[in-house]
Scaffold this active site. Structure first.
Site, PDB file in Angstrom:
ATOM      1  N   HIS A  72       0.798  -1.337  -0.165  1.00  0.00           N
ATOM      2  CA  HIS A  72       0.020   0.030  -0.419  1.00  0.00           C
ATOM      3  C   HIS A  72       1.046   1.374  -0.205  1.00  0.00           C
ATOM      4  O   HIS A  72       1.728   1.192   0.976  1.00  0.00           O
ATOM      5  CB  HIS A  72      -0.894   0.165   1.667  1.00  0.00           C
ATOM      6  CG  HIS A  72      -1.230  -1.443   1.124  1.00  0.00           C
ATOM      7  ND1 HIS A  72      -2.533  -1.654   2.760  1.00  0.00           N
ATOM      8  CD2 HIS A  72      -2.080  -2.134   0.696  1.00  0.00           C
ATOM      9  CE1 HIS A  72      -2.513  -2.869   2.894  1.00  0.00           C
ATOM     10  NE2 HIS A  72      -3.150  -3.242   1.432  1.00  0.00           N
ATOM     11  N   TYR A 135       3.028   1.712  13.289  1.00  0.00           N
ATOM     12  CA  TYR A 135       3.317   3.112  12.390  1.00  0.00           C
ATOM     13  C   TYR A 135       2.707   5.119  12.642  1.00  0.00           C
ATOM     14  O   TYR A 135       1.790   4.882  12.509  1.00  0.00           O
ATOM     15  CB  TYR A 135       3.300   2.879  10.863  1.00  0.00           C
ATOM     16  CG  TYR A 135       1.475   2.724  10.781  1.00  0.00           C
ATOM     17  CD1 TYR A 135       0.915   2.982   9.743  1.00  0.00           C
ATOM     18  CD2 TYR A 135       1.235   0.902  10.540  1.00  0.00           C
ATOM     19  CE1 TYR A 135      -0.432   2.876   9.444  1.00  0.00           C
ATOM     20  CE2 TYR A 135      -0.003   0.507  10.623  1.00  0.00           C
ATOM     21  CZ  TYR A 135      -0.998   1.566   9.875  1.00  0.00           C
ATOM     22  OH  TYR A 135      -1.578   1.402  10.027  1.00  0.00           O
TER      23      TYR A 135
END
Length: 487
Positions: A72, A135
């Site tokens: 992604h 993240y």
């Protein structure tokens, strides 16, 4: 395999993917476990990590080894790390440009992190049960934002990622299995640049400078009014990286009137404050054009470090605008002087008068340099393309400073009229009995900083000859009835 201890903080660029870096993190352990500073802005910026201003922290918990997610590419920057367990990380550059399709892989434990630039495809495979993948991102997730993702199939033959656990034996989602191969991927375009005030002299020059560049948008005041909050709210700022503010209220004498004062402050301060707030909120670079009128003209050469000391309302609004823009983390304030571009200006007026045989009176005690919009636009391009240090830059044409009467005489010579047709007069004498704003008598800007950055503007007399050559070959400019000679 345990966490690696006793590292020192180190940021290592990834050669294959521009802008991507691997971060080695110090981890401190004892009989109780371990501790690390996963994200410490001050230390990491000093080590070379970009200041990407994260706003959201996400955690992906993966119950079993072999869980595989991706590939992604999101429209934001990411800072990827591991809280527990280990992963095999894989990244593919899906940005428009020469590095499209480049791949990088590395195994991460809790002692490492990776900074992933916007548009770089991200994937990972867990190597241990109970792995927590963390993240930080510098934009908020939304369904609308997800529509801007770019995807690549985990099994793409061109990327040829060597997954430790074959994908046939890995845990994948059906959606990830359906992503396209690289040959069918539309690269993620770079963030765009927005030029405001695009119908003015500088705006027209920027249109020419960026002609053929696909990622630059232009908006005149009717399309984007700085002082209108609705225009700010209606813009999708996620698409932009840079804003160039080429618009301003520049009617120096009218700014001294009641209506003019309000208009000048609305355009040059209130609108600029809204733009500065927008750029700060969205992490944009703001290029703002200012003026020699922020000075009182008592210094022989104005440096970027000289304190502002404006004489009139126009100069005061430009100085206030500078103060506001200076609060934007990524900003360039470009101070310029005596701007000459397309449309009505001092040079085109003198050219018109010369061709009509008129003998004008022009001030001869205001000293400075012309700035041709072609050179001003090129200087702005240079600052952005070179990634110059943020801050204030003086930018005019080069050469020896001169006065308005000398410039007028140059124009007369270039069109074949006697220079003596131009009569020099002091500013005090020229404006005697007239309602006019005070002008700085010395507008010469020190160009050392812009030259040291790698851009050397053309000498003003050379630029003047080129400008007159272009305009003598074209239609005659109409003289604006409101223009003041020598102002």
């Amino acid at each position: 395999m345990g966490v690696e201890f006793s590292k020192y903080l180190q940021v290592v660029p990834v050669e294959a993917i521009p802008g991507m870096v691997v971060v080695h993190l110090p981890v401190h352990g004892d009989n109780r476990g371990w501790f690390k500073e996963n994200w410490q802005r001050e230390k990491m910026l000093a080590a070379g990590l970009p200041d990407f201003a994260p706003v959201q922290n996400n955690i992906s918990f993966n119950a079993i080894a072999g869980t595989t997610r991706g590939i992604h590419a999101e429209p934001w920057d990411k800072y990827v790390s591991v809280a527990t367990g280990r992963i095999f990380g894989a990244w593919v550059d899906l940005r428009e440009g020469p590095s499209f399709g480049n791949t990088f892989t590395i195994e991460l434990d809790a002692s490492m992190a990776v900074f992933v630039p916007r548009g770089v495809g991200n994937a990972f495979q867990t190597l241990e049960d109970g792995t927590a993948y963390v993240y930080l991102v510098n934009d908020h997730w939304s369904a609308e934002a997800q529509s801007h993702y770019t995807f690549l199939n985990l099994a793409d033959e061109t990327a040829a990622i060597e997954w430790p656990i074959p994908l046939a034996n890995a845990e994948l989602s059906d959606k990830d299995r359906q992503h396209p191969r690289l040959k069918d991927v539309v690269p993620m375009a770079p963030r765009r640049t927005l030029v405001l005030g695009a119908a003015g002299q500088l705006g027209l020059a920027l249109r020419e400078a960026y002609a053929g560049v696909g990622h630059v948008d232009f908006a005149a005041r009717a399309e984007f009014d700085l002082a209108n909050p609705e225009h700010h709210a209606a813009t999708n700022w996620r698409d932009y990286d840079t804003v160039i503010n080429a618009g301003a209220y520049t009617k120096v004498d009218e700014a001294e009137t009641a209506d003019g004062r309000r208009d000048a402050w609305a355009a040059n301060v209130t609108g600029v404050a809204l733009l500065a707030k927008t750029c700060t909120q969205h992490g944009l670079t703001l290029v703002h054009v200012s003026s020699d009128y922020v000075f009182d003209g008592t210094q022989p050469l104005h440096t970027e470090a000289e304190p502002v000391s404006p004489l009139g309302v126009y100069g005061q609004t430009k100085a206030a605008g500078e103060a506001v823009v200076s609060t934007v983390p990524r900003h360039y304030i470009v101070r310029t002087s005596w701007v000459i571009g397309e449309g009505n200006n001092f040079v085109s007026t003198m050219q018109n008068l010369a061709c009509r045989g008129i003998k004008p009176t022009v001030v001869n005690d205001q000293i400075g340099r012309l700035t041709f919009t072609k050179d001003l636009a090129a200087g702005i391009q240079h600052l952005l393309d070179a990634g110059a240090e943020y801050g204030i830059y003086n930018l005019s044409n080069g050469g020896e400073p001169t006065n308005w009467a000398d410039i007028a005489q140059d124009v007369y010579r270039n069109v074949g009229r006697p220079a003596e047709d131009v009569v020099g007069v002091t500013t005090a004498a020229y404006f005697h009995g007239k309602e006019a704003a005070q002008r700085p008598l010395n507008s010469a800007l020190d160009l050392t900083k812009i030259v040291d950055s790698g851009y050397t503007p053309a000498p003003q007399r050379e630029a003047l000859r080129l400008y007159l050559g272009d305009h003598l070959a074209g239609p005659m400019h109409k003289v604006s009835p409101g223009i003041e000679l020598g102002s």
